[in-house]
Design a protein around this motif. Structure first.
Motif, PDB file in Angstrom:
ATOM      1  N   LEU A  83       3.520  21.842 -10.102  1.00  0.00           N
ATOM      2  CA  LEU A  83       3.588  20.376 -10.106  1.00  0.00           C
ATOM      3  C   LEU A  83       3.257  19.799  -8.735  1.00  0.00           C
ATOM      4  N   ALA A  84       3.881  20.334  -7.706  1.00  0.00           N
ATOM      5  CA  ALA A  84       3.629  19.820  -6.357  1.00  0.00           C
ATOM      6  C   ALA A  84       2.185  20.079  -5.930  1.00  0.00           C
ATOM      7  N   SER A  85       1.660  21.255  -6.271  1.00  0.00           N
ATOM      8  CA  SER A  85       0.289  21.569  -5.885  1.00  0.00           C
ATOM      9  C   SER A  85      -0.722  20.741  -6.671  1.00  0.00           C
ATOM     10  N   ILE A 133     -21.554  12.273  -6.554  1.00  0.00           N
ATOM     11  CA  ILE A 133     -20.411  12.751  -5.766  1.00  0.00           C
ATOM     12  C   ILE A 133     -19.124  12.731  -6.588  1.00  0.00           C
ATOM     13  N   VAL A 134     -18.871  11.643  -7.280  1.00  0.00           N
ATOM     14  CA  VAL A 134     -17.622  11.530  -8.039  1.00  0.00           C
ATOM     15  C   VAL A 134     -17.576  12.536  -9.183  1.00  0.00           C
ATOM     16  N   LEU A 135     -18.621  12.575 -10.003  1.00  0.00           N
ATOM     17  CA  LEU A 135     -18.630  13.503 -11.136  1.00  0.00           C
ATOM     18  C   LEU A 135     -18.782  14.946 -10.673  1.00  0.00           C
ATOM     19  N   GLY A 136     -19.583  15.158  -9.636  1.00  0.00           N
ATOM     20  CA  GLY A 136     -19.800  16.513  -9.141  1.00  0.00           C
ATOM     21  C   GLY A 136     -18.554  17.148  -8.569  1.00  0.00           C
ATOM     22  N   THR A 137     -17.617  16.346  -8.064  1.00  0.00           N
ATOM     23  CA  THR A 137     -16.357  16.885  -7.552  1.00  0.00           C
ATOM     24  C   THR A 137     -15.238  16.838  -8.589  1.00  0.00           C
ATOM     25  N   ALA A 138     -15.376  15.986  -9.614  1.00  0.00           N
ATOM     26  CA  ALA A 138     -14.354  15.914 -10.663  1.00  0.00           C
ATOM     27  C   ALA A 138     -14.337  17.195 -11.504  1.00  0.00           C
ATOM     28  N   ILE A 139     -15.516  17.780 -11.714  1.00  0.00           N
ATOM     29  CA  ILE A 139     -15.585  19.036 -12.476  1.00  0.00           C
ATOM     30  C   ILE A 139     -14.807  20.145 -11.776  1.00  0.00           C
ATOM     31  N   PRO A 140     -15.020  20.389 -10.483  1.00  0.00           N
ATOM     32  CA  PRO A 140     -14.207  21.396  -9.793  1.00  0.00           C
ATOM     33  C   PRO A 140     -12.719  21.064  -9.790  1.00  0.00           C
ATOM     34  N   LEU A 141     -12.362  19.785  -9.707  1.00  0.00           N
ATOM     35  CA  LEU A 141     -10.946  19.417  -9.727  1.00  0.00           C
ATOM     36  C   LEU A 141     -10.275  19.928 -10.991  1.00  0.00           C
ATOM     37  N   VAL A 142     -10.919  19.704 -12.133  1.00  0.00           N
ATOM     38  CA  VAL A 142     -10.357  20.193 -13.402  1.00  0.00           C
ATOM     39  C   VAL A 142     -10.256  21.714 -13.393  1.00  0.00           C
ATOM     40  N   LEU A 143     -11.310  22.381 -12.908  1.00  0.00           N
ATOM     41  CA  LEU A 143     -11.288  23.841 -12.849  1.00  0.00           C
ATOM     42  C   LEU A 143     -10.162  24.337 -11.949  1.00  0.00           C
ATOM     43  N   PHE A 144      -9.978  23.686 -10.803  1.00  0.00           N
ATOM     44  CA  PHE A 144      -8.934  24.108  -9.877  1.00  0.00           C
ATOM     45  C   PHE A 144      -7.553  23.995 -10.510  1.00  0.00           C
ATOM     46  N   LEU A 145      -7.305  22.870 -11.201  1.00  0.00           N
ATOM     47  CA  LEU A 145      -5.988  22.655 -11.796  1.00  0.00           C
ATOM     48  C   LEU A 145      -5.710  23.660 -12.907  1.00  0.00           C
ATOM     49  N   VAL A 146      -6.705  23.895 -13.745  1.00  0.00           N
ATOM     50  CA  VAL A 146      -6.518  24.865 -14.834  1.00  0.00           C
ATOM     51  C   VAL A 146      -6.333  26.265 -14.264  1.00  0.00           C
TER      52      VAL A 146
END
Length: 470
Positions: A110-112, A292-305
């Motif tokens: 949660l914190a991360s 920039i926004v979409l290109g970094t949003a994809i990694p964000l989802v991958l990182f969280l999962v």
């Protein structure tokens, strides 16, 4: 040179600042010199004392700043937004994702998660600030392929150039060393060849792709790699999530968050390809923002999962020990199926990021060496590929060392403090241009102050943590 080799062409049409601008191309060299002068004069001109005061705050809008021209066919090749998104996403999803769970295990999922989202917002803002300064610099200098050196020189002077140069070179070489070291280890296990052969093979294959490949070819290769990355990631999540324990995801220790910020921030680094994206998209600010926004949003989802799968399926992590462990080793020990999938996923993650960093550093070195734009030069690529290869062979265990060092000090200076400082100078200095281009980041001085202050706090806290205790 590869993605950044799109030829910058001067305009044949200039309209008044309050209207949409459409700048076309022409291949006649004599006309190019005259139009380049006109373009530079237009973009860098200052309001005279006799002009009305409101003219100084007028925003100049345009459809694109220039046109990419294929020098062989003399036809315009507009940049692909999808390729730009893939380039940003592929550059972002690199070795950092492999290290995220090792530094977030102390804070819990949660914190991360909150930390990842905040770091993503921070890095999106700094990337947009870089794009804003880059397009303004292209406009003033009248040339495409403008790197961080030219941007820093124009906005911050000699001191800014020195900080940008050394930080940029340090981060890129450190990360390229980490990528070559980890990829050579994976290829050695797969192919059964010596470490030096696998490292050379990896550097040679992807170095040739970057040097000889056209913009479309590299975009296609990057797209295939990202598709394979997502496919292997989905397979890894499907296999590893079988042992997912949801109670483990409810842990939160916000006191441990600061130690994870440098690596998480490093995981979102893509700003090195922002000048390439701006050139390929012909200075179209709307497309650059979307990329920039979409290109970094994809990694964000991958990182969280990814973080959820690791922290939720390995309940026996040494919480509170302060020991950095490799979570991939933990996953590979759970079942034999996970091991090969992790190796494929790791190699693809490194390859996508490696391409972006090679292109970014080669473009940077070409600008630093004052080499002509619009054509591939071998020297920048040799300087980009050979030193990381040699260093990775000298210390094959350098992967985590390089990541930690680059993330702790380099990233927050180069891609945190510096973009905000350049934007501040450009927006509010007395020499700011009278003709203003649209701003990609709102909030004015408050936003820029938060960026500089936040990055500075993390940097000084890390210095105190590492060197402040006896």
């Amino acid at each position: 040179m590869a993605l950044s080799s799109a030829c910058f062409q001067v305009p044949t049409l200039l309209l008044i600042p309050s209207r949409k601008q459409l700048l076309h191309t022409h291949h006649n060299s004599q006309l190019q010199r005259h139009r380049r002068t006109a373009f530079q004069t237009f973009c860098s001109r200052r309001s005279s004392p006799s002009e009305p005061t409101q003219k100084e705050n007028e925003v100049f809008e345009f459809e694109r700043l220039f046109s990419n021209l294929n020098q062989a066919t003399l036809k315009r090749e507009p940049g692909s937004l999808s390729s730009a998104i893939v380039l940003v996403a592929g550059t972002t999803v690199g070795a950092g994702i492999l290290a995220i769970p090792s530094v977030t295990q102390e804070s819990g999922f949660l914190a991360s998660t909150v930390t990842c989202i905040l770091c993503w917002v921070f890095m999106v803002v700094t990337g947009l600030l870089l794009a804003e300064v880059n397009v303004n610099t292209m406009c003033e200098l009248g040339s495409g392929g403008v790197s961080l050196v030219s941007m820093a020189r124009r906005t911050l002077g000699t001191a800014g150039v020195q900080i940008a140069c050394w930080s940029y070179i340090f981060i890129h070489y450190a990360l390229l060393v980490a990528y070559v070291a980890r990829s050579s280890d994976i290829l050695t296990n797969f192919l059964g060849i010596p470490l030096w052969e696998s490292a050379t093979l990896f550097s040679l294959i992807f170095g040739c792709i970057c040097y000889f490949g056209s913009q479309r070819f590299i975009g296609a290769v990057n797209g295939i790699l990202v598709f394979g990355l997502i496919a292997s990631f989905a397979a890894l999540v499907a296999v590893a999530s079988g042992n997912l324990q949801w109670d483990a995801l409810l842990q939160a220790n916000f006191d441990a968050v600061p130690m994870s910020i440098p690596i998480i921030t490093l995981s979102f680094v893509y700003q090195n390809v922002v000048p390439v994206v701006c050139t390929n998209l012909e200075g179209n600010l709307s497309k650059v923002r979307t990329a920039i926004v979409l290109g970094t949003a994809i990694p964000l989802v991958l990182f969280l999962v990814w973080n959820a799968v690791v922290l939720g399926s390995i309940p026996n992590l040494e919480m509170g020990s302060g020991k950095i462990m490799d979570p991939l080793q933990q996953l590979q020990s759970t079942t034999g199926v996970v091991g090969p999938i992790i190796q494929v996923f790791s190699l693809l993650a490194i390859a996508t990021s490696y391409i972006g960093f090679v292109l970014g550093l080669a473009d940077f070195l070409a600008d630093l060496l004052k080499l002509p734009t619009g054509q591939n030069q071998p020297l920048p690529y040799l300087l980009t590929l050979i030193p990381p290869l040699a260093l990775s062979l000298l210390d094959p265990e350098i992967f985590f060392k390089a990541l930690d060092f680059a993330g702790t000090y380099g990233v927050l200076v180069l891609f945190g403090v510096l973009p905000a400082a350049m934007s501040w100078s450009e927006r509010y200095s007395s020499s700011s241009p009278a003709v203003k281009l649209p701003q990609l980041v709102p909030g004015g001085r408050l936003t820029l102050s938060l960026i500089i202050g936040g990055a500075g706090c993390v940097i000084f806290s890390e210095i105190f943590e590492n060197f402040g205790h006896p």
